[in-house]
Scaffold this active site. Structure first.
Site, short mmCIF file in Angstrom:
data_model
loop_
_atom_site.label_atom_id
_atom_site.label_comp_id
_atom_site.label_asym_id
_atom_site.label_seq_id
_atom_site.Cartn_x
_atom_site.Cartn_y
_atom_site.Cartn_z
N HIS A 253 -1.87 -5.60 1.48
CA HIS A 253 -3.14 -6.29 1.26
C HIS A 253 -2.84 -7.69 0.77
CE1 HIS A 253 -7.10 -7.33 -0.38
NE2 HIS A 253 -6.43 -7.83 -1.40
N THR B 263 -5.49 -7.38 10.71
CA THR B 263 -5.73 -6.06 10.13
C THR B 263 -5.19 -4.91 10.99
OG1 THR B 263 -7.77 -6.97 9.19
CG2 THR B 263 -7.56 -4.57 9.23
N GLU C 193 -9.58 -10.28 -7.69
CA GLU C 193 -8.60 -9.19 -7.52
C GLU C 193 -7.46 -9.29 -8.54
OE1 GLU C 193 -7.51 -9.61 -3.39
OE2 GLU C 193 -9.48 -8.94 -2.69
N TYR D 206 -12.25 -2.79 -3.59
CA TYR D 206 -12.80 -2.74 -2.23
C TYR D 206 -14.32 -2.71 -2.23
CZ TYR D 206 -8.25 -2.19 0.08
OH TYR D 206 -6.99 -2.40 0.59
N ARG E 88 2.67 -6.69 9.39
CA ARG E 88 1.95 -5.60 10.06
C ARG E 88 2.42 -5.44 11.51
NH1 ARG E 88 -3.92 -7.37 7.52
NH2 ARG E 88 -3.86 -6.07 5.65
N PHE F 180 -15.21 3.57 7.07
CA PHE F 180 -13.82 3.79 6.65
C PHE F 180 -13.63 3.68 5.14
CE2 PHE F 180 -14.26 -0.72 7.75
CZ PHE F 180 -13.69 -1.37 6.65
N ASN G 234 -1.79 -0.27 7.05
CA ASN G 234 -1.15 -1.52 7.49
C ASN G 234 -0.27 -2.19 6.42
OD1 ASN G 234 -3.18 -2.42 5.85
ND2 ASN G 234 -4.43 -3.32 7.48
N LYS H 21 0.84 -1.20 0.00
CA LYS H 21 0.00 0.00 0.00
C LYS H 21 0.88 1.26 0.00
CE LYS H 21 -3.75 -2.40 2.44
NZ LYS H 21 -4.70 -2.34 3.60
P1 DAT Z 1 -7.67 -6.88 5.59
O1 DAT Z 1 -6.82 -5.88 4.83
O2 DAT Z 1 -6.95 -7.40 6.79
O3 DAT Z 1 -8.23 -7.97 4.71
P2 DAT Z 1 -10.32 -5.69 5.55
O4 DAT Z 1 -10.50 -6.31 4.22
O5 DAT Z 1 -11.36 -5.96 6.58
O6 DAT Z 1 -8.90 -6.06 6.19
O7 DAT Z 1 -10.26 -4.09 5.39
C1 DAT Z 1 -9.55 -3.51 4.31
C2 DAT Z 1 -8.69 -2.40 4.86
O8 DAT Z 1 -9.52 -1.36 5.41
C3 DAT Z 1 -7.80 -2.82 6.03
O9 DAT Z 1 -6.57 -3.37 5.59
C4 DAT Z 1 -7.62 -1.56 6.78
C5 DAT Z 1 -8.95 -0.84 6.59
N1 DAT Z 1 -9.88 -1.11 7.70
C6 DAT Z 1 -10.52 -2.28 7.97
N2 DAT Z 1 -11.33 -2.21 9.04
C7 DAT Z 1 -11.21 -0.93 9.48
C8 DAT Z 1 -11.79 -0.19 10.57
N3 DAT Z 1 -12.67 -0.76 11.40
N4 DAT Z 1 -11.42 1.09 10.73
C9 DAT Z 1 -10.54 1.68 9.89
N5 DAT Z 1 -9.97 1.06 8.84
C10 DAT Z 1 -10.28 -0.23 8.64
MG MG Z 2 -9.56 -7.76 3.11
#
Ligand code: DAT
Ligand code: MG
Length: 145
Positions: free
Chosen positions: A121, A93, A132, A51, A104, A59, A118, A11
């Site tokens: 991805h 995450t 993806e 996404y 991370r 978020f 973080n 990222k």
């Molecule tokens: P991951 O990247 O671990 O698969 P995710 O798909 O649930 O996590 O979310 C995508 C990204 O969005 C994640 O890397 C960071 C951000 N994110 C997720 N949950 C969040 C939250 N509750 N508050 C802020 N940012 C968040």
């Molecule tokens: Mg994810």
């Protein structure tokens, strides 16, 4: 077929902090193969597709803005059980909770922003990986050998 492919992104925070080599090193040291790689400035349409599952969440807009804030590095990583394996390398995450030893957990922390930053991805399922990979590498199949 046990060999899989997954989509990994470094990222904008990872690229800004010059951690692309560190992420690649961890993937390669683990024994996975990088079979395609590109650096790009992701535009809004590509990020909306990537996404889509998070559309409407609080978020979501900060996430898209963050992901468009600088170049990212996209790669297809291949290996047996690599989807699960890269998620394990990445850690959970929330970087505050991610176990030390993970990408991370070692390289990221809470920045006090409204979107979690973080570093990486990784696709979360075979279905997500296929979807993806098609977004970032049109023309390269998810089918690995
Ligand atoms: P991951 O990247 O671990 O698969 P995710 O798909 O649930 O996590 O979310 C995508 C990204 O969005 C994640 O890397 C960071 C951000 N994110 C997720 N949950 C969040 C939250 N509750 N508050 C802020 N940012 C968040
Ligand atoms: Mg994810």
């Amino acid at each position: 077929m046990s060999t899989e492919r997954t989509l990994v992104l470094v990222k904008p925070d990872g690229v800004r902090r010059a951690l692309v080599g560190e992420v690649i090193s961890r993937i390669e040291t683990k024994g996975y193969s990088i079979i395609a790689l590109r650096m790009l400035d992701a535009d809004r349409s590509i990020l909306e597709r990537h996404y889509v599952e998070h559309q409407g969440k609080p978020f979501y807009e900060p996430l898209l803005e963050f992901m468009a804030s600088g170049p990212i590095v996209a790669m297809i990583v291949q290996g047996n059980r690599v989807i699960e394996g890269f998620r394990s390398l990445a850690g959970v995450t929330d970087p505050t909770l991610a176990t030390p030893g993970t990408i991370r957990g070692d390289l990221a922390r809470d920045q006090g922003t409204n979107v979690v930053q973080n570093i990486v991805h990784g696709s979360d399922s075979a279905q997500s990986a296929a979807r993806e990979i098609a977004i970032f590498f049109p023309g390269i199949s998810v089918e690995g050998k």
